[in-house]
Design an enzyme around this catalytic site. Structure first.
Site, PDB file in Angstrom:
ATOM      1  N   LYS A 138       0.842  -1.184   0.000  1.00 27.40           N
ATOM      2  CA  LYS A 138       0.000   0.000   0.000  1.00 27.40           C
ATOM      3  C   LYS A 138       0.887   1.247   0.000  1.00 27.40           C
ATOM      4  CE  LYS A 138       0.699   1.768   3.515  1.00 27.40           C
ATOM      5  NZ  LYS A 138       1.891   2.251   4.261  1.00 27.40           N
ATOM      6  N   TYR A 224      -4.638   4.037   5.913  1.00 31.76           N
ATOM      7  CA  TYR A 224      -5.200   3.190   6.973  1.00 31.76           C
ATOM      8  C   TYR A 224      -6.508   3.786   7.491  1.00 31.76           C
ATOM      9  CZ  TYR A 224      -0.854   0.510   7.347  1.00 31.76           C
ATOM     10  OH  TYR A 224       0.216  -0.302   7.090  1.00 31.76           O
TER      11      TYR A 224
HETATM   12  P1  NAD Z   1      12.325   1.198   2.899  1.00 37.57           P
HETATM   13  O1  NAD Z   1      12.865   2.533   2.552  1.00 37.57           O
HETATM   14  O2  NAD Z   1      12.770   0.587   4.177  1.00 37.57           O
HETATM   15  O3  NAD Z   1      12.631   0.162   1.731  1.00 37.57           O
HETATM   16  C1  NAD Z   1      12.485   0.503   0.366  1.00 37.57           C
HETATM   17  C2  NAD Z   1      13.350  -0.402  -0.471  1.00 37.57           C
HETATM   18  O4  NAD Z   1      13.271   0.035  -1.829  1.00 37.57           O
HETATM   19  C3  NAD Z   1      14.828  -0.362  -0.098  1.00 37.57           C
HETATM   20  O5  NAD Z   1      15.341  -1.662  -0.088  1.00 37.57           O
HETATM   21  C4  NAD Z   1      15.464   0.439  -1.219  1.00 37.57           C
HETATM   22  O6  NAD Z   1      16.808   0.077  -1.467  1.00 37.57           O
HETATM   23  C5  NAD Z   1      14.576   0.101  -2.385  1.00 37.57           C
HETATM   24  N1  NAD Z   1      14.611   1.090  -3.461  1.00 37.57           N
HETATM   25  C6  NAD Z   1      14.681   0.800  -4.770  1.00 37.57           C
HETATM   26  N2  NAD Z   1      14.712   1.919  -5.500  1.00 37.57           N
HETATM   27  C7  NAD Z   1      14.678   2.943  -4.644  1.00 37.57           C
HETATM   28  C8  NAD Z   1      14.712   4.350  -4.818  1.00 37.57           C
HETATM   29  N3  NAD Z   1      14.740   4.914  -6.022  1.00 37.57           N
HETATM   30  N4  NAD Z   1      14.675   5.125  -3.720  1.00 37.57           N
HETATM   31  C9  NAD Z   1      14.583   4.565  -2.471  1.00 37.57           C
HETATM   32  N5  NAD Z   1      14.553   3.224  -2.254  1.00 37.57           N
HETATM   33  C10 NAD Z   1      14.605   2.425  -3.331  1.00 37.57           C
HETATM   34  O7  NAD Z   1      10.739   1.320   2.849  1.00 37.57           O
HETATM   35  P2  NAD Z   1       9.673   0.356   3.527  1.00 37.57           P
HETATM   36  O8  NAD Z   1       9.280   0.920   4.842  1.00 37.57           O
HETATM   37  O9  NAD Z   1      10.130  -1.044   3.476  1.00 37.57           O
HETATM   38  O10 NAD Z   1       8.407   0.592   2.554  1.00 37.57           O
HETATM   39  C11 NAD Z   1       8.335  -0.010   1.278  1.00 37.57           C
HETATM   40  C12 NAD Z   1       6.868  -0.099   0.858  1.00 37.57           C
HETATM   41  O11 NAD Z   1       6.181  -0.913   1.788  1.00 37.57           O
HETATM   42  C13 NAD Z   1       6.128   1.242   0.866  1.00 37.57           C
HETATM   43  O12 NAD Z   1       5.239   1.303  -0.213  1.00 37.57           O
HETATM   44  C14 NAD Z   1       5.358   1.250   2.157  1.00 37.57           C
HETATM   45  O13 NAD Z   1       4.160   2.005   2.104  1.00 37.57           O
HETATM   46  C15 NAD Z   1       5.066  -0.216   2.339  1.00 37.57           C
HETATM   47  N6  NAD Z   1       4.955  -0.603   3.771  1.00 37.57           N
HETATM   48  C16 NAD Z   1       3.846  -1.266   4.156  1.00 37.57           C
HETATM   49  C17 NAD Z   1       3.687  -1.628   5.477  1.00 37.57           C
HETATM   50  C18 NAD Z   1       2.462  -2.387   5.896  1.00 37.57           C
HETATM   51  O14 NAD Z   1       2.253  -2.526   7.101  1.00 37.57           O
HETATM   52  N7  NAD Z   1       1.678  -2.912   4.978  1.00 37.57           N
HETATM   53  C19 NAD Z   1       4.677  -1.310   6.407  1.00 37.57           C
HETATM   54  C20 NAD Z   1       5.803  -0.655   5.965  1.00 37.57           C
HETATM   55  C21 NAD Z   1       5.942  -0.292   4.637  1.00 37.57           C
END
Ligand code: NAD
Length: 373
Positions: A138, A224
């Site tokens: 999401k 949410y």
């Molecule tokens: P994060 O920043 O920790 O991870 C993002 C990943 O994408 C990293 O591994 C990064 O290296 C990679 N990436 C690839 N290209 C990139 C770029 N151009 N710029 C930045 N990063 C890049 O983020 P996250 O917290 O893991 O979130 C990722 C997704 O998951 C988001 O869409 C977020 O909304 C979703 N999320 C959902 C939940 C849930 O409870 N459903 C919880 C956290 C995150």
């Protein structure tokens, strides 16, 4: 599955099961062509950031219907670490350039997109074209048009699409959905949903970058609140008014900081929601004509708890939940893929939220005017 057909599906299911238990013995599944231990489906995580590392990969270790069979990462160093930790084959390791060749990998049935928001549509469509079923985090996309394109691509390629709405697998959240469906306390009058956290001071974070995030707190946490208002009423909002408050113009120069909005529902219910990247809030309150329900916290990975009230008197405790939401979510999707049953958190479900978000931003752009959804 639309909320209504989801409801009738649940009804059909319970009627069907009831009919079995009264009139007939349960069918002997072993006698049918159902294998005793169906094959676990292989999932490849795309993007090995926080959520993949701390929640999804560990959940896949205890999952029963799927397992972590592949990874897609742009960070070379992560490859060997993840391969060693999760026993992933070298051949199942991809980067963003060779991602499309995942098409010929039979170990990977499902691709799970866990990238910054602006990359969701592109990677979902690429995964669909590679013939893989998709779970996308999401918000499913930056707007409804992108969301629709993702749904279309999955349909065109005969694959299923699901959105990472883990709360649909939390028992207390399911209880709130049931109260909306069965209405033991009469019609729903009011919903208050709040989801917010303080984002910290890393100004390079993609969540503060409009191009990568598509928006701020609304896209990340506000979704949410929209979900909660929708499942607490069991209805689709028809209009919205939104207001933004900004206190830190430096940190939040590209994205929204704190947004409050109100939605009208066709049955007469009204909702008020707040999301923010600059304060903490985690609560869902539903007011029925003759009672109320409260979840607090309402969106955590574990520990969701609450109470149900008749009038103002607590009549039921919604006990603290410790289920693994992500494991249930991924197992549920894997079983659906195996059995050809669409996800309860389908692309269409994600699209409904994107339509609300589009309308929310339209309202903000007009200084808070009422916008029909
Ligand atoms: P994060 O920043 O920790 O991870 C993002 C990943 O994408 C990293 O591994 C990064 O290296 C990679 N990436 C690839 N290209 C990139 C770029 N151009 N710029 C930045 N990063 C890049 O983020 P996250 O917290 O893991 O979130 C990722 C997704 O998951 C988001 O869409 C977020 O909304 C979703 N999320 C959902 C939940 C849930 O409870 N459903 C919880 C956290 C995150």
């Amino acid at each position: 599955m639309p909320q209504n057909s989801r409801r009738s599906f649940l009804k059909d299911l319970s009627v069907g099961l009831g009919a079995f238990s009264i009139a007939n013995p349960l069918p002997d599944l072993a006698a049918e062509a159902v294998p005793k231990t169906p094959r676990k489906l292989g999932i490849a995580l795309v993007g090995l950031g926080n959520y993949s590392t701390k929640q999804l990969a560990p959940a896949l270790e205890s999952a029963t219907d799927c397992y972590l069979s592949g990874i897609v990462t742009g960070t070379k160093d992560k490859e060997s670490v993840w391969r060693a930790k999760y026993g992933i084959k070298k051949a199942n390791t991809y980067n963003y350039e060779n991602f499309d060749s995942i098409a010929s990998n039979d170990d990977i049935d499902i691709v799970y997109i866990v990238l910054p928001n602006s990359m969701h549509a592109e990677y979902t469509i690429r995964a669909a074209k590679a013939g893989k079923h998709v779970i996308c985090e999401k918000p499913m996309a930056l707007n409804a048009a992108e969301g629709q394109a993702m749904i279309d691509a999955c349909k065109a390629n005969g694959v299923m699409l699901s959105i990472g709405y883990r709360l649909h697998f939390d028992p207390n959240t399911i209880e709130i959905m049931k109260l909306a469906e069965e209405r033991p306390y009469g019609p729903i009058k009011y919903v208050q949903s709040e989801a917010a956290f303080a984002i910290g001071n890393n100004l390079d974070a993609w969540r503060l970058n409009r191009e990568l995030a598509g928006g701020g707190a609304v896209m990340d946490m506000g979704i949410y609140c929209i979900q909660a208002a929708r499942y607490a009423t069991g209805e689709e909002p028809i209009a919205i008014r939104a207001q933004e408050t900004k206190t830190d113009w430096g940190k939040f120069k590209e994205v929204d900081e704190t947004v409050t909005w109100q939605m009208e529902f066709p049955g007469g219910a009204y909702s008020n929601s707040t999301t923010s990247y600059n304060l903490r809030a985690n609560r869902l309150y539903v007011s029925y004509a003759q009672g109320a329900a409260l979840l607090e916290p309402a969106t955590k990975y574990t520990g969701i708890k609450g109470r149900v009230f008749r009038g103002q008197n607590p009549v039921r405790t919604l006990e603290v939940q410790t289920v693994n939401q992500q494991e249930r979510q991924m197992d549920g999707f894997a079983r659906g893929v195996r059995e050809g049953i669409p996800s309860i958190v389908s692309g269409e479900e994600g699209l409904r939220d994107m339509k609300v978000i589009d309308a929310l931003y339209r309202s903000l752009a007009t200084g808070g005017k009422r916008v029909e959804i």
